[in-house]
Write an enzyme that holds these catalytic residues in place. Structure first.
Site, short mmCIF file in Angstrom:
data_model
loop_
_atom_site.label_atom_id
_atom_site.label_comp_id
_atom_site.label_asym_id
_atom_site.label_seq_id
_atom_site.Cartn_x
_atom_site.Cartn_y
_atom_site.Cartn_z
N HIS A 60 -12.59 -17.25 53.83
CA HIS A 60 -14.04 -17.04 53.97
C HIS A 60 -14.36 -15.65 54.51
O HIS A 60 -15.36 -15.04 54.15
CB HIS A 60 -14.64 -18.12 54.87
CG HIS A 60 -14.75 -19.43 54.16
ND1 HIS A 60 -14.61 -20.64 54.77
CD2 HIS A 60 -14.95 -19.69 52.86
CE1 HIS A 60 -14.74 -21.61 53.88
NE2 HIS A 60 -14.94 -21.05 52.71
N GLU A 96 -16.93 -26.78 29.94
CA GLU A 96 -15.60 -26.20 30.15
C GLU A 96 -14.52 -27.05 29.50
O GLU A 96 -13.38 -26.63 29.38
CB GLU A 96 -15.33 -25.94 31.64
CG GLU A 96 -15.71 -27.06 32.56
CD GLU A 96 -15.68 -26.64 34.05
OE1 GLU A 96 -15.21 -25.54 34.37
OE2 GLU A 96 -16.12 -27.45 34.88
N ASP A 132 -12.10 -22.22 32.58
CA ASP A 132 -11.46 -23.50 32.21
C ASP A 132 -11.50 -23.74 30.71
O ASP A 132 -10.56 -24.28 30.14
CB ASP A 132 -12.15 -24.66 32.95
CG ASP A 132 -11.59 -24.82 34.35
OD1 ASP A 132 -10.35 -24.72 34.49
OD2 ASP A 132 -12.36 -25.04 35.29
N CYS A 167 -20.73 -18.69 33.05
CA CYS A 167 -20.48 -18.29 34.45
C CYS A 167 -19.00 -18.08 34.75
O CYS A 167 -18.62 -17.96 35.91
CB CYS A 167 -21.07 -19.32 35.40
SG CYS A 167 -20.38 -20.96 35.22
C1 PEP Z 1 -14.98 -21.78 34.94
O1 PEP Z 1 -14.15 -22.66 34.75
O2 PEP Z 1 -15.17 -20.84 34.14
C2 PEP Z 1 -15.78 -21.77 36.18
C3 PEP Z 1 -16.79 -20.93 36.34
O3 PEP Z 1 -15.43 -22.63 37.16
P1 PEP Z 1 -14.19 -22.45 38.17
O4 PEP Z 1 -13.64 -21.08 37.92
O5 PEP Z 1 -14.78 -22.60 39.53
O6 PEP Z 1 -13.31 -23.55 37.76
MG MG Z 2 -14.20 -24.48 35.97
#
Ligand code: PEP
Ligand code: MG
Length: 826
Positions: A293, A534, A558, A605
C-alpha cells in the site's frame, strides 16, 4: 478428551505469519485448547494465537505435534489431521511479484562510469535530495524508566485514542488503526507482559522484552506480511510506552527540513502519509513489494521509489545529495559532476515532458475528428482518487476494492467500506465511478477467508464464484456501496462473470440487500450494474447479457489469458501472451458490437488501455472508454488527438483480418507513421542556445526531446543506436559541426534534430572535432535511402563557410528549418 496430530513441518520458510494465520484460523473454529509443540526445540504455544505459533520457531523438517484438549477434541482432530496433511504444506506459496523486465541503461549515463546501486523499480520518476534515514523513536529510551500507570490503564488509554482516531479516519488510515486494535487484544502479547510484570520487571522492561522476543522471531522470516507485522507491533509498543511514561515527553514526529530522499527498511502507509510531501522527493525501501500500500501511495503522489536496497549499502551517503531513478531502478551515489549533469538533464527532460503532456490534462479526450472516448483511471485505494482526477481522469473506470480487504486480519466493516466508496465518489464530483466488487481468491489470497489452496487458481475459486460462500461479506459490500451511491454517479461492476445464471444471482442478492435496507429505513441511492468481460464465453451471448446489465468493461488482462490459454503470470509462456492476436481483436469486436447493438456502454480497463502503440486499434474497435493508471491519462489524451476515428476503424477491420500477430504489428507500424503528420524537419526538434557540458549531454537531450515530441517510444534504444555509430567513427566533422546519425527501427518518425551550443564540447579525442553545432539524423529503416542522401548532402554544404556562418547565426527555430529545407531540397 485429549488427541494429538503428529507431523513434520514441510514449509520451506517454517511457520511464519502466513502459515500461522492459516493454522490459527482452522484451530479457532474449535473450543478445545490446541497447542503446537515443536519437538526439536521443545518450544510450544497456543495454536490459536498467530504470535505464539510464530514464537515456536518451527522450521522446515521440524517434528511437531498439535495437542488438542477439550470437549470437541474428536472433531478438531478429524479436521486438523486432514488439514495438516492436505492443505497446510501448501499454504505458503510465493506471492506474485510485479514483473521487472530488463531496462536498457542510457549510454549518456553509463559512459560516465556512475556508481549505481541497482534496485527494484516501484514508482517511476527521478528524485534528487539529501539522503535521510527514517528513524523511529528508539524504544530503548524507556528502559529503566518507571511507568506512571498500570499496563491495563495504558492499554485502555491507547485503545480509546485509537478508537477516537478511527471515527474520523477512513481508507488506509482506518485499516491500520483496526489492525493495531487487533494487536492490542492479542493474548500472546498481553500474557507475556503481565507475566513479566508479575515477576518484578518494570512495565517498560516487560513491554520491551516481549516486543524484542516477538520481533526477533518474526524477523527471521522473509515474508513481507510478517515484516509489516513487526512494524505494527513496534508501533503499538511505542504507543503503550509513550502513554505509560508521559513525563518523558517523547516525540514521534519525523520531520524533513529540505528536499530529501528517505531511506527506510519499510514504511507503513501511515508513516508515509506523515512525511512532509513538500520535502519528500524520493523513497528507498529495503523490503517493500511492488503491490504494498505504501508503494501504491507513492505512485499516486508521484514520488519516485525503489526497493531492495539495504540501509547499510547507503549508510556512508547519509546527508549527501543522491539521485533515485525509479524508472531505471537505480540509486546514484557519490555522483561525479558529469553523472550529476546527466541526472539534472534527465529531470529537465522529464519536466519538459510533463509540461507538454500537461496541456492535455484537462482537455476533453477526443480524436482529431472530434470523436469522444472517455479516459478514466484505475485505482486501488481511496487516496488515489484525487490525484487521478488532478491528472485528467474523466471518471474512475476501475476501483479494485479487493485491496481494501488485503493485508489485514479481518474484513473491513460496512462503515469503513461506506467511507471509502463515499470518499472516491466525492472526489469524482459527479463523474462516473465504477466500483468493482471484491475480486478475491485464486491468485489474490486473503488469509482470514481461509480459501483452499488450488493447483489452478486462475480457473478456480475466485471473485463472484466465492460470493455464495461469503454471502455476508458480499451483502456488506453491496450495502456499503448502496449507502454511498447518493454521493455521486455510482456504477457497480461484478468480476469474472461467465454465465447469465451468475448475474441473475447477483441481482437477486442486490434486491435482497435493498429489501433489508428498506425494512430498516436505511436510505440508499441508484446504481448502474455492469460486468467485467474477461471470460470469453460472455462475448458469445452479449445479446443475453444486454438484457441483464447496464454496462460492460473488458478486462483485457484476464480475457487475453483465458482466450489464449496463457497464464498471465507464467514467464515460460509470456511470449504467447499477446493481446494483438487477431483472435483477441475479433473477440473485442464481438463484445463492442454486441454491446452497441443494444445501446449499452462498453469500456476497457486492462493494461492494454495504456498501451500507446495499440491506441489506434482501441479507437477503431469503438470502445466508449479506456481506463488506465493515472500517469498514462494525459499522454493518452495527447496521443488520441493525432488519430482519425474512421481511419482507425478501417485499420481495426484490417487487423481483425490479419493471420498473425506480426502482421498486426506491421500494420500498426505503417499506420502510425502515416497517421501522425510529423515532418522530417520541424521547429520542435530545434534547440538554440544550449548549455551542454559534454557530447553525452547533447545526445541525451536531443534523443530525449524526440521522446517528448512523440517521435520515438524507445529513447534509450535509439540513443544506443546513435552511440553504436559513434563507436565506429566520430561524427565530428570539424569547423564546430557534428552530425551524429543512425538508421534505426527505434525511431517512429524520421527526424533531423538541431542543437546550437553556447560553448563547444569535445566530440572525440581529436581537438579539431570540438562541436558547438549538432545536427542529429535519426531515420527510420523503412523510409528508403534518405539516410545517406541527407548525410552526404549536409557534408557537402558544410564545406562552405557561408553555409556554416549562416546557419550558426540564425535568430529563430523557424529560420533554421526554412534554411535547411531549401538548402537540402527536403
Ligand atoms: C483485467 O483482468 O483486465 C482486470 C482489469 O482485472 P485484474 O487485472 O484486476 O484481474
Ligand atoms: Mg481480471
Amino acid at each position: 478428551m485429549k488427541k494429538e496430530v503428529a507431523f513434520t513441518c514441510e514449509l520451506p520458510n517454517g511457520i511464519h505469519a502466513r502459515p500461522a494465520n492459516h493454522l490459527e484460523a482452522v484451530c479457532s473454529q474449535f473450543k478445545s485448547d490446541i497447542t503446537l509443540k515443536n519437538l526439536r526445540n521443545g518450544n510450544q504455544g497456543s495454536a490459536k494465537s498467530v504470535l505464539s505459533l510464530v514464537g515456536t520457531d518451527t522450521l522446515l523438517d521440524d517434528p511437531c505435534s498439535l495437542i488438542i484438549e477439550g470437549d470437541d477434541a474428536e472433531q478438531a482432530f478429524e479436521t486438523l489431521a486432514k488439514y495438516i496433511q492436505e492443505e497446510f504444506p501448501h499454504c505458503d506459496e510465493e506471492l506474485v511479484v510485479m514483473e521487472q523486465g530488463d531496462v536498457l541503461m542510457p549510454q549518456s549515463l553509463m559512459r560516465h562510469n556512475p556508481t549505481l546501486i541497482h534496485a527494484k523499480r516501484l514508482s517511476a520518476g527521478i528524485a534528487k535530495g539529501k539522503l535521510v534515514r527514517y528513524t523511529d523513536v528508539e524504544l530503548s529510551v524507556f528502559d529503566g524508566e518507571e511507568a506512571s500507570m498500570s499496563f491495563a490503564d495504558a492499554k485502555q488509554a491507547v485503545t480509546e485514542s485509537l478508537l477516537a482516531k478511527a471515527e474520523t479516519a477512513n481508507g488506509q488510515e482506518k485499516e491500520i488503526i483496526n489492525a493495531h486494535l487487533g494487536i492490542l487484544k492479542d493474548d500472546a502479547l498481553n500474557d507475556q507482559v503481565n507475566a513479566m510484570v508479575k515477576q518484578g520487571d518494570s512495565l517498560a522492561r516487560a513491554i520491551l522484552k516481549t516486543v524484542a522476543a516477538i520481533t526477533d522471531t518474526l524477523l527471521q522470516s522473509s515474508s513481507d506480511y510478517l515484516k509489516e507485522r513487526v512494524l505494527d507491533i513496534k508501533d503499538i509498543a511505542l504507543q503503550l510506552l509513550i502513554t505509560s511514561h508521559p513525563h518523558l515527553n517523547v516525540l514521534t514526529e519525523f520531520t524533513l527540513s529540505e528536499p530529501s530522499v528517505v531511506i527506510a527498511n519499510d514504511l507503513t502507509p501511515s508513516q508515509f502519509l506523515g512525511l512532509d510531501r513538500a520535502y519528500l522527493k524520493g523513497l528507498i525501501l529495503t523490503q517493500a513489494g511492488s503491490t504494498s500500500h505504501t508503494v501504491i501511495l507513492a505512485r499516486a503522489f508521484n514520488i519516485p521509489a525503489v526497493s531492495g536496497v539495504a540501509i547499510e549499502q547507503c549508510a556512508s551517503q547519509e546527508g549527501e545529495t543522491i539521485y533515485v531513478d525509479g524508472g531505471l531502478g537505480v540509486v546514484a551515489v557519490e555522483t561525479s559532476e558529469s553523472v550529476a549533469a546527466y541526472f539534472e538533464r534527465a529531470i529537465w527532460l522529464a519536466d519538459k515532458k510533463a509540461q507538454v503532456e500537461g496541456e492535455f490534462v484537462h482537455q476533453a479526450a477526443q480524436t482529431k475528428d472530434g470523436k469522444g472516448i472517455e479516459i478514466a483511471a484505475n485505482i486501488a485505494c481511496t487516496v488515489e482518487a484525487e490525484p487521478a482526477f488532478a491528472k485528467g481522469a474523466e471518471g474512475i473506470g476501475l476501483f479494485r476494492t479487493e485491496m481494501l480487504f488485503m493485508d489485514r486480519a479481518t474484513a473491513p466493516d460496512e462503515d469503513e467500506q461506506f467511507n471509502a466508496y463515499k470518499a472516491v465518489l466525492e472526489a469524482a464530483e459527479g463523474k462516473p465511478v465504477i466500483i468493482r466488487t471484491m475480486d478475491i481468491g485464486g491468485d489474490k489470497p486473503i488469509d482470514y477467508l481461509n480459501l483452499p489452496h488450488e493447483h489452478n487458481p486462475f480457473l478456480g475459486y475466485r471473485a463472484v464464484r466465492i460470493y455464495p460462500q461469503f454471502l455476508a461479506l458480499f451483502h456488506t459490500q453491496i450495502r456499503a456501496i448502496l449507502r454511498a451511491a447518493p454521493f455521486g454517479h455510482t456504477k457497480v461492476m461484478i468480476p469474472m462473470i461467465q454465465s447469465i445464471e451468475e448475474i441473475r444471482w447477483v441481482k437477486e442478492q442486490i434486491a435482497t440487500v435493498k429489501a433489508v435496507m428498506d425494512s430498516e429505513g436505511v436510505s440508499y441511492g441508484e446504481i448502474e450494474l455492469g460486468i467485467m468481460v474477461e471470460i470469453p464465453s460472455v462475448a458469445f451471448i452479449m445479446d443475453q447479457f444486454c438484457k441483464e446489465v447496464d454496462f460492460f468493461s473488458i478486462g483485457s488482462n484476464d480475457m487475453t489469458q483465458y482466450l489464449l490459454a496463457v497464464d498471465r503470470d507464467n514467464d515460460n509462456v509470456a511470449k504467447l501472451y499477446n493481446s494483438l492476436a487477431p483472435s483477441f481483436l475479433r473477440l473485442l469486436d464481438a463484445v463492442v458490437k454486441g454491446a452497441h447493438a443494444n445501446d449499452k456502454w462498453v469500456g476497457l480497463c486492462g493494461e492494454l488501455g495504456a498501451n500507446k502503440k495499440v491506441l489506434p486499434l482501441l479507437i477503431g474497435a469503438g470502445l466508449d472508454e479506456l481506463s488506465m493508471a493515472a500517469p498514462s491519462i494525459a499522454p493518452t489524451k495527447a496521443a488520441l488527438r493525432q488519430f482519425d476515428s474512421a481511419q482507425c476503424r478501417e485499420l481495426f477491420e484490417q487487423a481483425c483480418n490479419c493471420a498473425t500477430i506480426a502482421d498486426v504489428e506491421a500494420l500498426l507500424d505503417t499506420f502510425s507513421r502515416a497517421q501522425e503528420d510529423k515532418p522530417l524537419l520541424a521547429t520542435e526538434c530545434v534547440l538554440l542556445d544550449c548549455d551542454f557540458n559534454s557530447k553525452e549531454e547533447a545526445i541525451q537531450t536531443l534523443v530525449g526531446n524526440l521522446g517528448i515530441q512523440g517521435r520515438t517510444h524507445l529513447v534509450s534504444e535509439l540513443e544506443a543506436d546513435i552511440w553504436a555509430r559513434e563507436e565506429v567513427f566520430s561524427t565530428g566533422l570539424g569547423n564546430g559541426f557534428a552530425i551524429p546519425h543512425t538508421k534505426s527501427d527505434n525511431i517512429t518518425h524520421s527526424s533531423i534534430s538541431i542543437a546550437r551550443l553556447k560553448k563547444p564540447v569535445r566530440w572525440s579525442e581529436d581537438e579539431d572535432s570540438d562541436a558547438d553545432f549538432v545536427i542529429m539524423l535519426t531515420l527510420n529503416k523503412d523510409q528508403g535511402d534518405q539516410h545517406m542522401r541527407i548525410f552526404s548532402g549536409l557534408a557537402r554544404k558544410l564545406i562552405h563557410e557561408s553555409f556554416r556562418n549562416t546557419i550558426k547565426n540564425m535568430a529563430t527555430e523557424d529560420e533554421v528549418i526554412g534554411f535547411l529545407k531549401s538548402e537540402l531540397a527536403l
